[in-house]
Design a protein around this motif. Structure first.
Motif, mmCIF file in Angstrom:
data_model
loop_
_atom_site.group_PDB
_atom_site.id
_atom_site.type_symbol
_atom_site.label_atom_id
_atom_site.label_comp_id
_atom_site.label_asym_id
_atom_site.label_seq_id
_atom_site.Cartn_x
_atom_site.Cartn_y
_atom_site.Cartn_z
ATOM 1 N N PRO A 27 38.021 27.623 41.634
ATOM 2 C CA PRO A 27 37.381 28.062 42.737
ATOM 3 C C PRO A 27 36.766 29.253 42.986
ATOM 4 N N THR A 28 37.474 30.271 42.020
ATOM 5 C CA THR A 28 37.040 31.759 42.431
ATOM 6 C C THR A 28 36.856 32.450 40.882
ATOM 7 N N ILE A 29 35.951 33.164 40.541
ATOM 8 C CA ILE A 29 36.262 34.258 39.576
ATOM 9 C C ILE A 29 37.466 34.960 38.796
ATOM 10 N N ALA A 30 38.391 35.412 39.895
ATOM 11 C CA ALA A 30 39.615 35.894 40.148
ATOM 12 C C ALA A 30 40.880 34.430 39.012
ATOM 13 N N ASP A 31 40.571 33.196 39.812
ATOM 14 C CA ASP A 31 40.783 31.709 39.080
ATOM 15 C C ASP A 31 40.744 31.645 37.507
ATOM 16 N N TYR A 32 39.246 31.855 37.145
ATOM 17 C CA TYR A 32 38.876 32.259 35.715
ATOM 18 C C TYR A 32 39.122 32.815 35.336
ATOM 19 N N MET A 33 39.846 33.628 35.461
ATOM 20 C CA MET A 33 40.144 35.691 34.278
ATOM 21 C C MET A 33 42.088 34.974 34.463
ATOM 22 N N VAL A 34 42.429 34.547 35.489
ATOM 23 C CA VAL A 34 43.736 34.398 35.569
ATOM 24 C C VAL A 34 44.096 33.339 34.480
ATOM 25 N N LEU A 45 46.644 41.029 37.851
ATOM 26 C CA LEU A 45 45.632 40.426 37.525
ATOM 27 C C LEU A 45 44.965 40.234 39.186
ATOM 28 N N ARG A 46 45.276 39.707 39.691
ATOM 29 C CA ARG A 46 44.548 39.549 40.901
ATOM 30 C C ARG A 46 44.432 40.834 41.752
ATOM 31 N N VAL A 47 45.468 41.708 41.450
ATOM 32 C CA VAL A 47 45.351 42.793 42.330
ATOM 33 C C VAL A 47 44.426 43.832 41.739
ATOM 34 N N ARG A 48 44.105 43.581 40.440
ATOM 35 C CA ARG A 48 43.145 44.832 40.276
ATOM 36 C C ARG A 48 41.780 44.247 41.012
ATOM 37 N N PHE A 49 41.612 42.744 41.408
ATOM 38 C CA PHE A 49 40.330 43.193 41.447
ATOM 39 C C PHE A 49 40.265 43.771 43.097
ATOM 40 N N ASP A 50 41.485 43.273 43.923
ATOM 41 C CA ASP A 50 42.496 44.200 45.323
ATOM 42 C C ASP A 50 41.520 46.106 45.480
ATOM 43 N N ARG A 51 41.982 46.347 44.002
ATOM 44 C CA ARG A 51 41.846 47.775 43.713
ATOM 45 C C ARG A 51 40.246 47.983 43.649
ATOM 46 N N GLY A 52 39.735 47.003 43.202
ATOM 47 C CA GLY A 52 37.994 47.636 42.811
ATOM 48 C C GLY A 52 37.776 47.792 41.678
ATOM 49 N N GLU A 53 38.783 47.702 40.906
ATOM 50 C CA GLU A 53 38.628 47.652 39.389
ATOM 51 C C GLU A 53 37.721 46.812 38.605
ATOM 52 N N ILE A 54 37.455 45.645 38.945
ATOM 53 C CA ILE A 54 36.734 44.441 38.655
ATOM 54 C C ILE A 54 35.506 44.135 38.814
ATOM 55 N N VAL A 55 34.110 45.367 38.950
ATOM 56 C CA VAL A 55 32.811 45.184 38.807
ATOM 57 C C VAL A 55 31.762 44.400 38.859
ATOM 58 N N ALA A 61 32.417 46.070 43.559
ATOM 59 C CA ALA A 61 33.813 45.913 43.546
ATOM 60 C C ALA A 61 33.844 44.423 44.106
ATOM 61 N N VAL A 62 33.931 43.477 42.937
ATOM 62 C CA VAL A 62 34.221 41.777 43.108
ATOM 63 C C VAL A 62 35.441 41.824 43.592
ATOM 64 N N PRO A 63 35.829 41.190 44.692
ATOM 65 C CA PRO A 63 36.478 40.914 45.540
ATOM 66 C C PRO A 63 37.499 39.340 44.468
ATOM 67 N N ARG A 64 38.504 39.306 45.176
ATOM 68 C CA ARG A 64 39.274 38.367 44.834
ATOM 69 C C ARG A 64 39.167 36.995 44.708
ATOM 70 N N ASP A 65 38.592 36.935 46.422
ATOM 71 C CA ASP A 65 37.954 35.563 46.391
ATOM 72 C C ASP A 65 36.030 35.636 46.096
#
Length: 323
Positions: A27-34, A45-55, A61-65
């Motif tokens: 469903p999401t980019i975060a789900d794929y990366m997990v 890994l999802r927290v890294r999205f929340d911290r803006g570390e995935i761009v 920043a790419v949001p976790r959703d």
């Protein structure tokens, strides 16, 4: 030219780029990366999205959703591994506006990867010279010591890379092997082939395999001129001039001739993974690089200052007879 990173080099290390599928069951980019990085803790890994570390490519920043398909590439900094220090220094032999040539020690990888990040020639050199634009023009195996060339700026990088792609760099190596059974000092030969000899074979690298494969049924795609420097009652010291640059070529060729390189963990037999034994480096050395500089037209020759510790007594830099 490769896709430029939206993140700067940090502590000598560039950001990692990941291609994200535009369609799929996630469903999401975060789900794929997990799922892609299943060995990592999912919530970390999802927290890294929340911290803006995935761009994305615009450094946003790419949001976790973020839904799958909304971004095709993401960038992030690798979490630094717990590294064992490689206790050998890299030596700069030449430096100008376009080119850096170094003497790499055994055990130091050319670029970051796996459990080595700061302990890589590229990262050490970027930090030492304060130049985030440095990039390797070619590579050496981690176990191999000797000459390694880096581009100092992107504007002229392609000209030097083309030298290697078109085989206009003459590369010379040295190796030390255990003296083969039946060695005759009066008629030096390897596997019945008198020295010097030209050895050819077909080498393939298969994804996921540590070693390369040799296919004797196919047309050769690798070639090495092998000359004798010196031998004693323990070892044979050879000079190697590869005409091609296949992965592990020199190691495979000497092994096939019954003269596997001393302390080679891959050939002729793959040894179990073990901690580095710094007292027993693999006895392979990138000795010389020569080429016509594509910018100045000048003939350039660079020679290592290193020596193989198991080479026979005598001048390791001497030229084989008849060369």
């Amino acid at each position: 030219m490769g896709m430029p990173s939206p993140l700067p080099v940090r502590d000598g290390v560039g950001a990692t780029r990941l291609h994200v599928p535009l369609t799929g069951p996630w469903p999401t980019i975060a789900d794929y990366m997990v799922e892609r990085f299943f060995h990592l803790e999912p919530e970390l890994l999802r927290v890294r999205f929340d911290r803006g570390e995935i761009v994305d490519i615009d450094a946003r920043a790419v949001p976790r959703d973020a839904p799958l398909g909304s971004v095709e590439f993401v960038w992030y900094y690798r979490e630094p591994p717990v590294e064992s220090v490689i206790p050998f220094e890299i030596e700069v032999l030449h430096r100008d506006d376009d080119l850096v040539v170094v003497d790499k020690p055994h055990f130091l990888p050319t670029t970051p990867g796996g459990k080595f990040l700061q302990n890589s020639a590229l990262v050490r050199l970027r930090n030492l010279l304060d130049n985030p634009d440095l990039a390797p023009i070619h590579r050496l195996d981690r176990a191999t010591a000797g000459l390694l060339m880096f581009s100092a700026r992107p504007a002229t990088r392609g000209a030097y890379q083309l030298l290697f792609e078109t085989r206009r760099v003459q590369k010379t190596y040295e190796a030390v092997s255990a003296r083969p059974e039946g060695w005759d000092p009066e008629r030096p030969a390897l596997a019945g082939h008198p020295l010097p000899l030209v050895y050819r074979t077909h080498i393939d690298k298969h994804r996921g395999e540590l070693r390369v494969r040799v296919d004797d049924e196919r047309e050769p795609n690798s070639e090495t001129l092998i000359e004798l420097i010196r031998a004693d009652d323990r070892v044979v010291h050879t000079l190697l001039r590869p005409h091609s640059g296949k992965m592990h070529q020199l190691r495979v060729h000497l092994s096939a001739l019954g003269a596997g390189i001393l302390n080679d963990p891959f050939y002729p037999e793959l040894r179990p993974e073990a901690p580095d034994d710094f007292a027993r480096p693999m006895q392979l050395l990138a000795r010389e690089l020569s080429f016509t500089d594509p910018l100045s037209g000048e003939d350039r020759v660079f020679t290592t200052r290193r020596r193989l510790q198991d080479a026979p007594a005598g001048d390791a830099a001497e030229t084989p007879a008849g060369d």
